[in-house]
Design a protein around this motif. Structure first.
Motif, PDB file in Angstrom:
ATOM      1  N   ALA A 241     -10.802  11.647   0.931  1.00  0.00           N
ATOM      2  CA  ALA A 241     -10.633  10.411   0.093  1.00  0.00           C
ATOM      3  C   ALA A 241      -9.443  10.123  -0.617  1.00  0.00           C
ATOM      4  CB  ALA A 241     -12.148  10.561  -0.817  1.00  0.00           C
ATOM      5  N   GLY A 242      -8.686  11.252  -0.473  1.00  0.00           N
ATOM      6  CA  GLY A 242      -7.381  11.225  -1.286  1.00  0.00           C
ATOM      7  C   GLY A 242      -6.218  11.579  -0.276  1.00  0.00           C
ATOM      8  N   PHE A 243      -6.127  11.089   0.835  1.00  0.00           N
ATOM      9  CA  PHE A 243      -5.178  11.329   1.874  1.00  0.00           C
ATOM     10  C   PHE A 243      -3.760  11.345   1.507  1.00  0.00           C
ATOM     11  CE2 PHE A 243      -2.691  10.917   5.790  1.00  0.00           C
ATOM     12  CZ  PHE A 243      -3.065  11.920   6.691  1.00  0.00           C
ATOM     13  N   PHE A 244      -3.395  10.695   0.655  1.00  0.00           N
ATOM     14  CA  PHE A 244      -1.803  10.711   0.215  1.00  0.00           C
ATOM     15  C   PHE A 244      -1.556  11.296  -1.184  1.00  0.00           C
ATOM     16  CE2 PHE A 244      -2.257   7.390   3.375  1.00  0.00           C
ATOM     17  CZ  PHE A 244      -1.305   7.757   4.236  1.00  0.00           C
ATOM     18  N   GLY A 245      -2.696  11.865  -1.822  1.00  0.00           N
ATOM     19  CA  GLY A 245      -2.748  12.503  -3.020  1.00  0.00           C
ATOM     20  C   GLY A 245      -3.410  11.549  -4.124  1.00  0.00           C
ATOM     21  N   PHE A 246      -3.736  10.580  -3.690  1.00  0.00           N
ATOM     22  CA  PHE A 246      -4.401   9.387  -4.590  1.00  0.00           C
ATOM     23  C   PHE A 246      -5.662   8.840  -3.888  1.00  0.00           C
ATOM     24  CE2 PHE A 246      -0.789   7.444  -2.776  1.00  0.00           C
ATOM     25  CZ  PHE A 246      -1.323   6.357  -2.260  1.00  0.00           C
ATOM     26  N   PRO A 247      -6.254   8.253  -4.824  1.00  0.00           N
ATOM     27  CA  PRO A 247      -7.522   7.491  -4.022  1.00  0.00           C
ATOM     28  C   PRO A 247      -7.261   6.543  -2.910  1.00  0.00           C
ATOM     29  CG  PRO A 247      -8.075   7.840  -6.364  1.00  0.00           C
ATOM     30  CD  PRO A 247      -6.561   8.110  -6.280  1.00  0.00           C
ATOM     31  N   ASN A 248      -7.969   6.848  -1.746  1.00  0.00           N
ATOM     32  CA  ASN A 248      -7.454   5.662  -0.694  1.00  0.00           C
ATOM     33  C   ASN A 248      -7.857   4.239  -1.127  1.00  0.00           C
ATOM     34  OD1 ASN A 248      -6.802   8.008   0.927  1.00  0.00           O
ATOM     35  ND2 ASN A 248      -9.064   8.002   1.773  1.00  0.00           N
ATOM     36  N   PRO A 249      -8.953   3.839  -2.020  1.00  0.00           N
ATOM     37  CA  PRO A 249      -9.094   2.661  -2.328  1.00  0.00           C
ATOM     38  C   PRO A 249      -7.861   1.656  -2.695  1.00  0.00           C
ATOM     39  CG  PRO A 249     -11.034   3.716  -2.734  1.00  0.00           C
ATOM     40  CD  PRO A 249     -10.067   4.889  -2.537  1.00  0.00           C
ATOM     41  N   LEU A 250      -6.869   2.698  -3.317  1.00  0.00           N
ATOM     42  CA  LEU A 250      -5.818   1.997  -4.137  1.00  0.00           C
ATOM     43  C   LEU A 250      -4.969   1.450  -3.032  1.00  0.00           C
ATOM     44  CD1 LEU A 250      -5.002   4.626  -7.030  1.00  0.00           C
ATOM     45  CD2 LEU A 250      -5.838   2.415  -7.195  1.00  0.00           C
ATOM     46  N   ILE A 251      -5.006   2.053  -1.711  1.00  0.00           N
ATOM     47  CA  ILE A 251      -3.831   1.306  -0.842  1.00  0.00           C
ATOM     48  C   ILE A 251      -4.622   0.234  -0.537  1.00  0.00           C
ATOM     49  CG2 ILE A 251      -3.242   1.902   1.676  1.00  0.00           C
ATOM     50  CD1 ILE A 251      -3.630   4.730   1.339  1.00  0.00           C
ATOM     51  N   GLY A 252      -6.035  -0.016  -0.214  1.00  0.00           N
ATOM     52  CA  GLY A 252      -6.774  -1.158   0.293  1.00  0.00           C
ATOM     53  C   GLY A 252      -6.467  -2.387  -0.722  1.00  0.00           C
ATOM     54  N   VAL A 253      -6.404  -2.011  -2.398  1.00  0.00           N
ATOM     55  CA  VAL A 253      -6.227  -2.893  -3.319  1.00  0.00           C
ATOM     56  C   VAL A 253      -4.870  -3.507  -3.261  1.00  0.00           C
ATOM     57  CG1 VAL A 253      -5.903  -3.164  -5.810  1.00  0.00           C
ATOM     58  CG2 VAL A 253      -7.612  -1.821  -4.926  1.00  0.00           C
ATOM     59  N   ILE A 254      -3.770  -2.762  -2.981  1.00  0.00           N
ATOM     60  CA  ILE A 254      -2.623  -3.218  -2.599  1.00  0.00           C
ATOM     61  C   ILE A 254      -2.609  -4.154  -1.514  1.00  0.00           C
ATOM     62  CG2 ILE A 254      -0.178  -2.672  -2.385  1.00  0.00           C
ATOM     63  CD1 ILE A 254      -0.666  -0.235  -4.068  1.00  0.00           C
ATOM     64  N   SER A 255      -3.044  -3.593  -0.293  1.00  0.00           N
ATOM     65  CA  SER A 255      -2.716  -4.000   1.001  1.00  0.00           C
ATOM     66  C   SER A 255      -3.559  -5.467   0.982  1.00  0.00           C
ATOM     67  CB  SER A 255      -3.257  -3.238   1.980  1.00  0.00           C
ATOM     68  OG  SER A 255      -2.639  -2.047   2.195  1.00  0.00           O
ATOM     69  N   PHE A 256      -4.629  -5.536   0.503  1.00  0.00           N
ATOM     70  CA  PHE A 256      -5.600  -6.736   0.631  1.00  0.00           C
ATOM     71  C   PHE A 256      -4.628  -7.667  -0.369  1.00  0.00           C
ATOM     72  CE2 PHE A 256      -8.696  -3.800   2.544  1.00  0.00           C
ATOM     73  CZ  PHE A 256      -8.878  -4.449   3.938  1.00  0.00           C
TER      74      PHE A 256
ATOM     75  N   ALA B  28      -2.017  -2.817  12.066  1.00  0.00           N
ATOM     76  CA  ALA B  28      -2.230  -2.033  12.967  1.00  0.00           C
ATOM     77  C   ALA B  28      -2.156  -0.511  12.276  1.00  0.00           C
ATOM     78  CB  ALA B  28      -1.212  -1.911  13.980  1.00  0.00           C
ATOM     79  N   LEU B  29      -1.272  -0.238  11.503  1.00  0.00           N
ATOM     80  CA  LEU B  29      -1.267   1.155  10.777  1.00  0.00           C
ATOM     81  C   LEU B  29      -2.619   1.355   9.951  1.00  0.00           C
ATOM     82  CD1 LEU B  29       2.497   1.182   9.739  1.00  0.00           C
ATOM     83  CD2 LEU B  29       1.429   2.585  11.523  1.00  0.00           C
ATOM     84  N   GLY B  30      -3.049   0.204   9.519  1.00  0.00           N
ATOM     85  CA  GLY B  30      -4.184   0.324   8.714  1.00  0.00           C
ATOM     86  C   GLY B  30      -5.370   0.571   9.614  1.00  0.00           C
TER      87      GLY B  30
END
Length: 220
Positions: A90-105, A134-136
């Motif tokens: 759930a924290g693949f990059f060292g922080f919660p994965n949903p933060l990636i979604g917040v920025i990306s979306f 595609a990376l997502g």
């Protein structure tokens, strides 16, 4: 020598050129024209993905503040966000994965708004958007595998993101690869893109049914 009566002077037939006329001609529009259905889908996908990612982020912070907190998406032993949030995946990059979604979306929403407003973004932008999506999609499928075969639980909000990313990739890729429409392989992929997406979802649903059939069978 004076011209003969009725003869037309060469000077009189020459067109008068206005030196400022060229300035009044609108320049050719650059960028990629996106159809309204595609533009609306990009915007809708961004909104749905952002809402799911933001909600999951809030749930994660609530769980960090209070370990006894029960997330709203804990529905049963299989559909349980809490079981997924407590894992290293759930924290693949060292922080919660949903933060990636917040920025990306958020980027997807801005892109969708511009597309709906008929702002022609450059081709390189759509290519970058397609590569990022595609990376997502690759990351999403890594998380799908982990949820099914390592964690043994499903996060409903995560599944919303899964359901958005796959068709978003089909739409964005079709826009980015439009200049290569003459390629026979890409043309076939474009014509069958929604059939491919349907088969993609069907495969995921079957994987979920088979993996957790012991639980689903108790509900019948």
């Amino acid at each position: 020598m004076s011209p003969r009566p009725g003869a037309m002077s060469v000077e009189s037939t020459a067109p008068v050129v206005d030196p400022d006329a060229a300035d009044d001609t609108p320049p050719p529009r650059s960028g990629v024209a996106v159809g309204r259905p595609s533009a609306l889908w990009v915007l809708l996908a961004g909104v749905i993905g952002l809402v799911a990612s933001f909600t999951l982020t809030v749930e994660k912070f609530e769980l960090l503040i209070n370990p006894a907190y029960v997330p709203s998406c804990n529905l049963n032993p299989v559909l349980s966000c809490g079981s997924v949030m407590d894992t290293p995946q759930a924290g693949f990059f060292g922080f919660p994965n949903p933060l990636i979604g917040v920025i990306s979306f958020t980027v997807v929403i801005v892109t969708g708004v511009l597309a709906v407003a008929k702002v022609r973004l450059p081709q390189w932008y759509w290519v970058g958007m397609a590569l990022g999506t595609a990376l997502g999609a690759v990351f999403v499928h890594y998380l799908i595998f982990q949820s099914l075969y390592r964690i043994g639980a499903l996060c409903p909000y995560c599944m919303v993101v899964w359901a958005v990313v796959i068709p978003l990739l089909a739409v964005v890729a079709s826009i980015a690869l439009r200049p290569l429409a003459g390629n026979p392989v890409l043309r076939v992929l474009y014509e069958w893109r929604w059939s491919i997406v349907t088969l993609w979802f069907t495969a995921l649903v079957l994987m979920i049914l088979v993996r957790f059939w012991d639980y689903w069978s108790t509900l019948i």
